[in-house]
Design an enzyme around this catalytic site. Structure first.
Site, short mmCIF file in Angstrom:
data_model
loop_
_atom_site.label_atom_id
_atom_site.label_comp_id
_atom_site.label_asym_id
_atom_site.label_seq_id
_atom_site.Cartn_x
_atom_site.Cartn_y
_atom_site.Cartn_z
N HIS A 79 0.89 -0.42 -0.36
CA HIS A 79 -0.12 0.16 0.14
C HIS A 79 0.79 1.36 0.26
O HIS A 79 1.71 1.49 0.52
CB HIS A 79 -0.85 -0.31 1.38
CG HIS A 79 -1.70 -0.81 1.40
ND1 HIS A 79 -2.04 -2.03 1.95
CD2 HIS A 79 -3.26 -1.35 0.77
CE1 HIS A 79 -2.71 -3.01 1.28
NE2 HIS A 79 -3.65 -2.01 1.25
N MET A 113 7.95 -2.64 5.70
CA MET A 113 8.47 -2.44 4.59
C MET A 113 8.85 -1.68 4.11
O MET A 113 10.06 -1.18 3.64
CB MET A 113 7.00 -3.54 3.28
CG MET A 113 6.10 -4.28 3.66
SD MET A 113 8.02 -5.71 3.51
CE MET A 113 8.95 -5.74 2.51
N ASP A 128 27.32 0.11 -4.22
CA ASP A 128 27.74 0.24 -5.27
C ASP A 128 28.79 2.16 -5.20
O ASP A 128 29.22 2.31 -6.29
CB ASP A 128 26.33 2.23 -5.73
CG ASP A 128 26.30 2.67 -6.29
OD1 ASP A 128 26.93 1.71 -8.09
OD2 ASP A 128 26.98 4.26 -6.94
#
Length: 327
Positions: A79, A113, A128
């Site tokens: 959501h 989440m 990275d």
């Protein structure tokens, strides 16, 4: 997506998010943590801030915030949430970058989440930034460590209910001299208040001197009223100036090694450095003293790993607990 969800999509041709429309709007918070093993070359470059792409830790923090904001775009059936707060911490501990993300929302569904996405985004930025020096950088763990709100998750008594008083003693040559900023006391105070419903009554910042540390601990223990809990941070390692355990041993009357053993045993297998700590715990009078690491994230994590047993321990020490928990 689960096999059951995929099967549902195949049968109906439609994709559906879980309907949370009937749930109440509540204040929800989640905290997630992760570890990225960067190796000695990248660690040295982070300390010297010599990486070509800039300040790795700051980029990781910003990358985590940005990823949390895009969680619903990255995870199926998630959501979209109007996040009220995102905070991402990243710090170097040896050859490991420790990441901690806190997310908060007032909504009908949880925000775990988003916290995990923030940690994952920060971790990927670490990879990275450092891969040119070490292509083998490893994201070692990613997990939710706290959840508040909704039907599940920790419940914390208000401070007025618990009546617990705590103090924090930070031992550090560099911080006490002003050469470095004290970044440990604040987060640890917030964590103790949230996890234990306790009230901070005193703080002190002292150098790594055994007599000074022991003197401050003894002064607090002898105070009227004394803190129920004293948390020390710093000086628990193997260095020649790490003397907090020795100073604490001079003050405590009854050692309690089980508390630190509990915290170490609950660490992930990927955290062997926890076993290098010489931290101790014990009781002086009616005060429980616990040594914690000097790292802000390490101190908070160690406290969290024993937080579920501390209320009972402190109530017993105060003489207000007459029954033993069943689990």
């Amino acid at each position: 997506m689960s096999e059951a969800q995929l099967a549902h999509l195949d049968a109906t041709g439609r994709a559906r998010m879980v309907d949370v429309g009937s749930k109440p709007m509540t204040d929800r918070q989640a905290v997630a943590e992760g570890r990225v093993v960067v190796g000695p070359k990248v660690a040295a470059a982070i300390r010297a801030n010599t990486l070509k792409k800039g300040d790795l830790l700051q980029v990781a923090r910003l990358g985590g915030v940005q990823t949390a904001k895009r969680t619903a775009d990255l995870i199926l059936m998630c959501h979209p949430l109007p996040l009220a707060h995102i905070e991402v911490e990243a710090e170097l501990d040896g050859e490991v970058v420790l990441i901690r993300a806190t997310t908060r929302v007032v909504a009908q569904t949880g925000v775990e989440m988003e916290a995990l996405a923030a940690v994952a985004g920060a971790a990927l930025n670490v990879v990275d930034m450092g891969k040119s020096l070490n292509p083998a950088i490893t994201i070692e763990s990613l997990r939710v460590v706290e959840k508040h709100g909704g039907k599940s998750g920790p419940r914390v008594k208000p401070i007025a209910e618990t009546g617990l008083r705590f103090a924090i003693l930070t031992a550090s040559d560099s911080r006490s001299s002003g050469a470095m900023q004290d970044l440990a006391t604040g987060p640890l105070a917030e964590a103790a208040a949230a996890l234990l419903g306790a009230n901070l009554v005193a703080t002190a910042l002292v150098p790594d001197e055994e007599n000074t540390i022991a003197g401050q601990l003894a002064q607090w223990v002898a105070a009227e009223p004394a803190p129920h809990l004293i948390l020390t941070t710093g000086g628990t390692g193997m260095g020649p100036r790490d003397v907090t355990p020795e100073a604490t041993a001079r003050v405590i009357e009854r050692p309690h090694p089980g508390l630190l053993e509990l915290a170490r045993s609950r660490c992930l297998p990927g955290k062997p450095h926890a076993f290098l700590s010489r931290a101790i715990a014990g009781v002086a009078g009616k005060t429980l003293i616990i040594n914690l690491p000097g790292s802000p994230l390490g101190a908070v994590e160690t406290l969290r790993l024993m937080a579920d047993v501390l209320p009972h321990a402190l109530e017993t020490l105060r003489g207000s607990e007459t029954t033993h928990p069943l689990a």
